[in-house]
Design a protein around this motif. Structure first.
Motif, mmCIF file in Angstrom:
data_model
loop_
_atom_site.group_PDB
_atom_site.id
_atom_site.type_symbol
_atom_site.label_atom_id
_atom_site.label_comp_id
_atom_site.label_asym_id
_atom_site.label_seq_id
_atom_site.Cartn_x
_atom_site.Cartn_y
_atom_site.Cartn_z
ATOM 1 N N GLU A 49 6.546 -67.718 -29.810
ATOM 2 C CA GLU A 49 7.173 -66.640 -29.046
ATOM 3 C C GLU A 49 6.119 -65.633 -28.597
ATOM 4 O OE1 GLU A 49 10.775 -63.340 -29.470
ATOM 5 O OE2 GLU A 49 10.345 -64.724 -31.109
ATOM 6 N N GLY A 50 6.106 -65.345 -27.320
ATOM 7 C CA GLY A 50 5.144 -64.403 -26.770
ATOM 8 C C GLY A 50 3.928 -65.063 -26.152
ATOM 9 N N LEU A 51 3.750 -66.374 -26.383
ATOM 10 C CA LEU A 51 2.628 -67.073 -25.775
ATOM 11 C C LEU A 51 3.039 -67.610 -24.408
ATOM 12 C CD1 LEU A 51 0.948 -69.128 -28.663
ATOM 13 C CD2 LEU A 51 0.331 -66.885 -27.748
ATOM 14 N N PHE A 52 2.260 -67.262 -23.376
ATOM 15 C CA PHE A 52 2.505 -67.756 -22.031
ATOM 16 C C PHE A 52 1.181 -68.229 -21.449
ATOM 17 C CE2 PHE A 52 2.509 -67.201 -17.435
ATOM 18 C CZ PHE A 52 3.639 -67.920 -17.077
ATOM 19 N N ALA A 53 1.077 -69.529 -21.183
ATOM 20 C CA ALA A 53 -0.154 -70.117 -20.654
ATOM 21 C C ALA A 53 -1.374 -69.647 -21.437
ATOM 22 C CB ALA A 53 -0.314 -69.792 -19.171
ATOM 23 N N PRO A 54 -1.376 -69.828 -22.771
ATOM 24 C CA PRO A 54 -2.568 -69.466 -23.543
ATOM 25 C C PRO A 54 -3.695 -70.426 -23.221
ATOM 26 C CG PRO A 54 -1.046 -70.687 -24.920
ATOM 27 C CD PRO A 54 -0.340 -70.460 -23.603
ATOM 28 N N THR A 55 -4.924 -69.943 -23.276
ATOM 29 C CA THR A 55 -6.046 -70.784 -22.861
ATOM 30 C C THR A 55 -7.103 -71.019 -23.929
ATOM 31 O OG1 THR A 55 -6.879 -68.771 -21.782
ATOM 32 C CG2 THR A 55 -5.858 -70.423 -20.379
ATOM 33 N N SER A 56 -7.122 -70.233 -25.000
ATOM 34 C CA SER A 56 -8.089 -70.489 -26.070
ATOM 35 C C SER A 56 -7.756 -69.622 -27.277
ATOM 36 C CB SER A 56 -9.529 -70.189 -25.612
ATOM 37 O OG SER A 56 -9.690 -68.822 -25.304
ATOM 38 N N PHE A 57 -8.400 -69.926 -28.398
ATOM 39 C CA PHE A 57 -8.249 -69.104 -29.593
ATOM 40 C C PHE A 57 -9.514 -69.220 -30.428
ATOM 41 C CE2 PHE A 57 -7.246 -73.244 -31.267
ATOM 42 C CZ PHE A 57 -7.541 -73.210 -32.621
ATOM 43 N N THR A 58 -9.667 -68.283 -31.368
ATOM 44 C CA THR A 58 -10.774 -68.339 -32.313
ATOM 45 C C THR A 58 -10.380 -67.583 -33.569
ATOM 46 O OG1 THR A 58 -13.191 -68.117 -32.509
ATOM 47 C CG2 THR A 58 -12.006 -66.229 -31.597
ATOM 48 N N PHE A 59 -11.078 -67.854 -34.663
ATOM 49 C CA PHE A 59 -10.789 -67.231 -35.947
ATOM 50 C C PHE A 59 -11.682 -66.025 -36.173
ATOM 51 C CE2 PHE A 59 -9.673 -71.728 -36.519
ATOM 52 C CZ PHE A 59 -8.364 -71.605 -36.951
ATOM 53 N N GLY A 60 -11.083 -64.948 -36.674
ATOM 54 C CA GLY A 60 -11.852 -63.779 -37.063
ATOM 55 C C GLY A 60 -12.290 -63.862 -38.508
ATOM 56 N N ASP A 61 -12.935 -62.815 -38.993
ATOM 57 C CA ASP A 61 -13.484 -62.819 -40.347
ATOM 58 C C ASP A 61 -12.473 -62.429 -41.416
ATOM 59 O OD1 ASP A 61 -15.971 -63.529 -39.344
ATOM 60 O OD2 ASP A 61 -16.590 -61.441 -39.077
#
Length: 394
Positions: free
Chosen positions: A328-340
């Motif tokens: 929910e709330g994601l629209f055409a997401p293009t990438s992700f990464t992990f924080g610390d």
């Protein structure tokens, strides 16, 4: 049609059929907005978050749109590398090449960013067309891997490798000449680049810029959604991640007809792609968390033909089940990464001009899991470990 737009399992192969999917309660906040087609994300050596913006094109030379040959996409130096540091959002590299329709849609430009072991940043510029069109544009940076020399808001970079010219000269998948470098990772001194247009994985020596073929992802027959005989579907590899054993994992968007559950994750060893997991839809990014669990980001979880660009971030659990961390709330997401600190950052609305945003969220793994119907339940195969987009295609 539109082509649009690490884990260490040792000793055994896990095969599960029809395993359920759960959804966790998750909250998120928007930490950056008003971005132009945000694409790749990574954490730099100083802990800051870096984002590539594919830009909004411009009024420069135009070429036929890869998505619609009756229309055009035009050049402008509107791409950028953006940094979020201590809550401040700033464009630290500007003037990067961009192609887009007059309204800024269909953007092709700087697609991904990564840092080498010394902390030097590199960016990957897409193309989405035959490399020969670059002479019309008069801009050679399209389809190239660039080394960023300074992060001071200027336009200071150097070409490391012309990725797309390899496609033009070698033609590894023997299909139409089309190149769209979309995602890459750096291992030691080698960049592994997924070319979604060429359906291949390339490797670039960062010392001398030499480009070699690492793997080719073949087309396969799938059901024709309009009836009749099965039709060939291209792989469209557009997501790359490093495994804990220094192997490379590649996710595919898939080409037309973009079947729900038709996208796979491959493990590439010795030039041979092996199916690592399948049953996903329109993969746009993937990575492994610090515990070795594979996470997969789907661009359109109901499939591109549905017209619904709701995405999903999914975790593949050690027992073979899947958990949807955020939908929910994601629209055409293009990438992700992990924080610390357990945070996950996602580039959302990644095909929007002036509306792109970066989400930060942290899911509660102890919260009650609610069974979620799976539109793509199927065969999941996690192979033993020994030791993007293209944005468009007609």
């Amino acid at each position: 049609m539109l082509k649009h737009l690490t884990f260490a399992t040792i000793g055994a192969t896990i095969v599960a059929l029809g395993l359920g999917n759960t959804a966790l309660a998750a909250t998120f906040e928007i930490i950056a907005s008003d971005l132009d087609n945000p694409r790749g994300l990574t954490i730099g050596s100083n802990g800051s978050l870096y984002i590539t913006e594919a830009g909004r094109g411009g009024t420069g030379p135009c070429i036929p749109s890869p998505a619609n040959p009756t229309a055009s996409v035009c050049y402008g130096s509107t791409g950028a590398l953006t940094r979020i540091e201590n809550g401040t959002v700033s464009r630290v590299v500007t003037g990067l090449p961009s192609l887009a329709a007059p309204d800024g849609s269909e953007a092709l430009g700087v697609h991904d960013v990564a840092f080498d072991s010394t902390g030097r940043p590199y960016v990957l510029v897409g193309l989405g067309s035959n490399p020969a069109v670059r002479s019309t544009l008069g801009v050679l940076e399209f389809g190239q891997l660039l080394k960023i020399n300074a992060l001071n808001g200027g336009s200071d970079w150097a070409t490391i490798a012309d990725v797309s010219v390899f496609r033009q000269s070698e033609h590894p998948d023997r299909g139409e000449v089309d190149s769209n470098p979309y995602s890459f990772v750096i291992q030691n001194n080698t960049a592994y680049i997924a070319d979604a247009g060429a359906n291949d994985l390339l490797k670039v020596n960062l010392d001398n810029g030499e480009v070699d073929l690492a793997a080719v992802f073949d087309s396969r027959l799938v059901t024709n959604p309009f009836g009749g005989s099965d039709i060939p579907m291209q792989s469209v590899p557009n997501a790359v991640a490093s495994g804990s054993d220094d192997t490379v994992y590649v996710g595919e968007l898939t080409g037309f007809p973009f079947p729900v559950g038709g996208a796979r994750v491959y493990r590439v060893a010795d030039g041979v792609p092996e199916v690592f997991a399948e049953g996903f839809t329109n993969i746009i990014d993937l990575d492994f968390d610090s515990n070795g669990n594979l996470h997969v980001l789907e661009y359109a979880t109901d499939g591109l033909l549905s017209g619904d660009l709701t995405g999903a971030l999914i975790r593949l659990n050690p027992d073979g089940t899947r958990t949807t961390l955020l939908k929910e709330g994601l629209f055409a997401p293009t990438s992700f990464t992990f924080g610390d600190s357990g945070d996950i950052f996602i580039a959302n609305r990644g095909i929007a001009v002036g509306q792109g945003e970066i989400i930060r969220f942290n899911y509660d793994d102890d919260s009650e899991s609610v069974p979620e119907p799976s539109s793509w339940i199927g065969l999941l195969a996690i192979a033993s470990v020994g030791g993007f987009l293209k944005v468009s295609r007609r």
